[in-house]
Scaffold this active site. Structure first.
Site, PDB file in Angstrom:
ATOM      1  N   ARG A 117       0.859  -1.188   0.000  1.00 22.61           N
ATOM      2  CA  ARG A 117       0.000   0.000   0.000  1.00 22.61           C
ATOM      3  C   ARG A 117       0.891   1.234   0.000  1.00 22.61           C
ATOM      4  NH1 ARG A 117      -4.860  -2.349   1.626  1.00 22.61           N
ATOM      5  NH2 ARG A 117      -5.876  -0.749   0.396  1.00 22.61           N
ATOM      6  N   GLN A 122       0.449   2.439  -6.077  1.00 26.93           N
ATOM      7  CA  GLN A 122      -0.946   2.912  -6.057  1.00 26.93           C
ATOM      8  C   GLN A 122      -1.743   2.543  -7.316  1.00 26.93           C
ATOM      9  OE1 GLN A 122      -0.662   6.978  -4.934  1.00 26.93           O
ATOM     10  NE2 GLN A 122      -2.342   6.817  -3.470  1.00 26.93           N
ATOM     11  N   ASP A 125      -3.108  -1.061  -7.134  1.00 33.00           N
ATOM     12  CA  ASP A 125      -3.679  -1.467  -5.845  1.00 33.00           C
ATOM     13  C   ASP A 125      -5.152  -1.885  -5.983  1.00 33.00           C
ATOM     14  OD1 ASP A 125      -4.490  -1.720  -3.244  1.00 33.00           O
ATOM     15  OD2 ASP A 125      -3.822   0.262  -2.600  1.00 33.00           O
ATOM     16  N   SER A 128      -7.552  -1.227  -2.977  1.00 34.43           N
ATOM     17  CA  SER A 128      -8.116   0.124  -2.883  1.00 34.43           C
ATOM     18  C   SER A 128      -9.229   0.318  -3.906  1.00 34.43           C
ATOM     19  CB  SER A 128      -7.032   1.183  -3.089  1.00 34.43           C
ATOM     20  OG  SER A 128      -6.196   1.229  -1.969  1.00 34.43           O
ATOM     21  N   TYR A 223      -1.341  -1.095   8.025  1.00 34.38           N
ATOM     22  CA  TYR A 223      -2.463  -1.874   8.539  1.00 34.38           C
ATOM     23  C   TYR A 223      -2.629  -1.729  10.044  1.00 34.38           C
ATOM     24  CZ  TYR A 223      -2.832  -3.957   3.989  1.00 34.38           C
ATOM     25  OH  TYR A 223      -3.018  -4.140   2.642  1.00 34.38           O
TER      26      TYR A 223
HETATM   27  P1  NAD Z   1      -8.386  -2.606   6.085  1.00 30.72           P
HETATM   28  O1  NAD Z   1      -9.458  -3.052   5.141  1.00 30.72           O
HETATM   29  O2  NAD Z   1      -7.316  -3.567   6.455  1.00 30.72           O
HETATM   30  O3  NAD Z   1      -9.089  -2.102   7.441  1.00 30.72           O
HETATM   31  C1  NAD Z   1     -10.113  -1.121   7.409  1.00 30.72           C
HETATM   32  C2  NAD Z   1      -9.929  -0.125   8.522  1.00 30.72           C
HETATM   33  O4  NAD Z   1     -10.310  -0.732   9.775  1.00 30.72           O
HETATM   34  C3  NAD Z   1      -8.514   0.375   8.730  1.00 30.72           C
HETATM   35  O5  NAD Z   1      -8.483   1.767   8.590  1.00 30.72           O
HETATM   36  C4  NAD Z   1      -8.173  -0.067  10.148  1.00 30.72           C
HETATM   37  O6  NAD Z   1      -7.317   0.842  10.818  1.00 30.72           O
HETATM   38  C5  NAD Z   1      -9.535  -0.117  10.779  1.00 30.72           C
HETATM   39  N1  NAD Z   1      -9.659  -0.875  12.051  1.00 30.72           N
HETATM   40  C6  NAD Z   1      -9.071  -2.046  12.435  1.00 30.72           C
HETATM   41  N2  NAD Z   1      -9.455  -2.382  13.690  1.00 30.72           N
HETATM   42  C7  NAD Z   1     -10.320  -1.418  14.118  1.00 30.72           C
HETATM   43  C8  NAD Z   1     -11.066  -1.201  15.307  1.00 30.72           C
HETATM   44  N3  NAD Z   1     -11.025  -2.023  16.351  1.00 30.72           N
HETATM   45  N4  NAD Z   1     -11.852  -0.100  15.357  1.00 30.72           N
HETATM   46  C9  NAD Z   1     -11.923   0.777  14.322  1.00 30.72           C
HETATM   47  N5  NAD Z   1     -11.244   0.629  13.177  1.00 30.72           N
HETATM   48  C10 NAD Z   1     -10.442  -0.454  13.076  1.00 30.72           C
HETATM   49  O7  NAD Z   1      -7.723  -1.264   5.562  1.00 30.72           O
HETATM   50  P2  NAD Z   1      -7.576  -0.697   4.078  1.00 30.72           P
HETATM   51  O8  NAD Z   1      -8.742   0.105   3.722  1.00 30.72           O
HETATM   52  O9  NAD Z   1      -7.180  -1.817   3.190  1.00 30.72           O
HETATM   53  O10 NAD Z   1      -6.397   0.304   4.264  1.00 30.72           O
HETATM   54  C11 NAD Z   1      -5.251  -0.075   4.957  1.00 30.72           C
HETATM   55  C12 NAD Z   1      -4.307   1.070   5.066  1.00 30.72           C
HETATM   56  O11 NAD Z   1      -3.624   1.281   3.848  1.00 30.72           O
HETATM   57  C13 NAD Z   1      -4.895   2.405   5.439  1.00 30.72           C
HETATM   58  O12 NAD Z   1      -4.000   2.948   6.360  1.00 30.72           O
HETATM   59  C14 NAD Z   1      -4.845   3.181   4.164  1.00 30.72           C
HETATM   60  O13 NAD Z   1      -4.781   4.572   4.390  1.00 30.72           O
HETATM   61  C15 NAD Z   1      -3.580   2.658   3.575  1.00 30.72           C
HETATM   62  N6  NAD Z   1      -3.481   2.794   2.139  1.00 30.72           N
HETATM   63  C16 NAD Z   1      -2.404   3.455   1.621  1.00 30.72           C
HETATM   64  C17 NAD Z   1      -2.275   3.573   0.253  1.00 30.72           C
HETATM   65  C18 NAD Z   1      -1.114   4.305  -0.348  1.00 30.72           C
HETATM   66  O14 NAD Z   1      -0.340   4.886   0.333  1.00 30.72           O
HETATM   67  N7  NAD Z   1      -0.951   4.225  -1.630  1.00 30.72           N
HETATM   68  C19 NAD Z   1      -3.208   3.004  -0.576  1.00 30.72           C
HETATM   69  C20 NAD Z   1      -4.269   2.325  -0.018  1.00 30.72           C
HETATM   70  C21 NAD Z   1      -4.381   2.203   1.344  1.00 30.72           C
END
Ligand code: NAD
Length: 359
Positions: A117, A122, A125, A128, A223
């Site tokens: 990620r 990006q 991904d 996303s 994560y």
């Molecule tokens: P995910 O599907 O693994 O999880 C969804 C969300 O649930 C996350 O934000 C996580 O922090 C949250 N979560 C976990 N336990 C929790 C709890 N007990 N209470 C409340 N929330 C809780 O996450 P995702 O959508 O796949 O994204 C993962 C990460 O990757 C994020 O930080 C996102 O910003 C990042 N990301 C970065 C890029 C990039 O830099 N290019 C691209 C995509 C995603």
């Protein structure tokens, strides 16, 4: 290099959209498409100009690479020649014996759900791309079941207050759900255990609810990590207080490689208003909602609970198009001068390769 794209038996999406055929031809890849593979995503066979249409069996036996959304069955993998490259979503973190099994089949497997990620990755991904669609659709599904408006209405017949939406987990899907619910005029509150989510939530015009004492990844990984039972108990209490006033709850909280945290127990559902709606996007990994059932809509105490982790499949055309765009960018990384080159110095390639490769 022949790339085979089979149909997806249990999914209306397809892994490649018509406009990818020409782009792949430019980097030395010829597309073999199963007859009718794109039909459920509203892509006709004729739209794949330049691709060769074949039966499923013909396609798999002729392939140098196979691209899919869901992995092939073990029996179908036996049809592939040794050394065939498979690109799919294998979820290796949920299946410890996977690498060995694939290795035994003699294939080279890349798992697109392991794309880092990072900014560099990006454009590839898929998590996303699909997460964003799921968040958007979650709000539309909620609006479908909710017996009320989302937006404030001032009419000659009287005024209607805006709906209150609670989003649990503000990753990609959660943030898109917040943005969509705000666009429909709802008031939105959100929880996340990553402090970095706060700014993103607030920038979308929603309120970020802080529960003190959340653990965050030590290596600044993107994560979330598993929380203590004591933290989750406090979090569930905060959630319940807000759930009583909410019309809609959308849950997206996931911890990679673990069961999803339970955030909405049965007693919280019982405390909600009749007619409220819960959409649980984490239902396939155990669910954030005690009474949700994966791939089902259930009612408890006059609250509708939708369990669905694959809402992107409800929007198969754009979902297939974005998956396809991500895959084309990934294939550009794998191909050099019209030949496959598995460059283990590249972080994206290293991360996604599930089988072993000599360095
Ligand atoms: P995910 O599907 O693994 O999880 C969804 C969300 O649930 C996350 O934000 C996580 O922090 C949250 N979560 C976990 N336990 C929790 C709890 N007990 N209470 C409340 N929330 C809780 O996450 P995702 O959508 O796949 O994204 C993962 C990460 O990757 C994020 O930080 C996102 O910003 C990042 N990301 C970065 C890029 C990039 O830099 N290019 C691209 C995509 C995603």
């Amino acid at each position: 290099m022949k790339l085979a794209v089979p149909s997806e038996p249990n999914d209306p999406r397809v892994a490649l959209a018509p406009n990818a055929v020409e782009k792949l031809s430019d980097i030395g890849i010829r597309v073999l498409l199963e007859n009718g593979a794109g039909t459920k995503a509203y892509f006709a066979d004729e739209a794949y100009e330049g691709a060769t249409l074949l039966s499923r069996k013909e396609l798999l036996t002729a392939a140098d690479m196979v691209l899919s959304i869901h992995p092939l069955s073990d029996e179908e993998m036996d049809l592939l020649s040794k050394g065939t490259v498979m690109i799919s979503q294998f979820q290796p973190f949920n299946d410890r014996g996977l690498a060995k099994r694939l290795q035994k089949k003699g294939v080279k497997a890349f798992s697109l759900d392991m794309i880092p990620r990072s900014t560099a990755a990006q454009s590839m991904d898929i998590l996303s791309s699909m997460g964003s669609i799921a968040g958007y659709k979650a709000v539309l599904e909620a609006a479908r079941y909710l017996p009320r408006y989302f937006s404030m209405m001032i009419t000659a017949a009287g005024s209607i207050r805006p709906a209150k939406v609670l989003v649990l987990g503000a990753g990609v899907a959660g943030l898109q759900a917040i943005a969509t619910a705000r666009r429909l005029g709802a008031q939105v509150e959100a929880f996340d255990t990553r402090s970095a989510a706060r700014e993103e939530v607030e920038s979308l015009g929603a309120k970020f609810v802080v529960v003190e004492g959340a653990k965050e990844a030590a290596d600044e990984g993107v994560y979330a990590v598993d929380q203590s039972e004591e933290f989750l108990k406090r979090q569930r209490k905060e959630v319940q207080e807000r759930a009583q006033k909410a019309d809609v709850i959308i849950t997206t909280a996931q911890v990679r490689g673990s069961k999803a945290p339970l955030l909405v127990p049965a007693e919280t559902i019982d405390a909600m208003r009749p007619g409220s709606v819960i959409i649980d996007l984490a239902s396939s990994t155990g669910g954030n909602v005690e009474l949700s059932e994966d791939n089902a809509v259930v009612e408890r105490n006059r609250v509708t609970i939708v369990g669905n982790s694959y809402l992107s499949a409800l929007m198969p055309q754009d979902a297939s198009q974005l998956y396809s765009n991500n895959v084309v960018n990934f294939l550009k990384l794998l191909m050099e001068e019209a030949t496959l080159r598995i460059n283990m110095d590249n972080e994206i390639i290293r991360n996604t390769l599930v089988t072993e490769e000599e360095e």
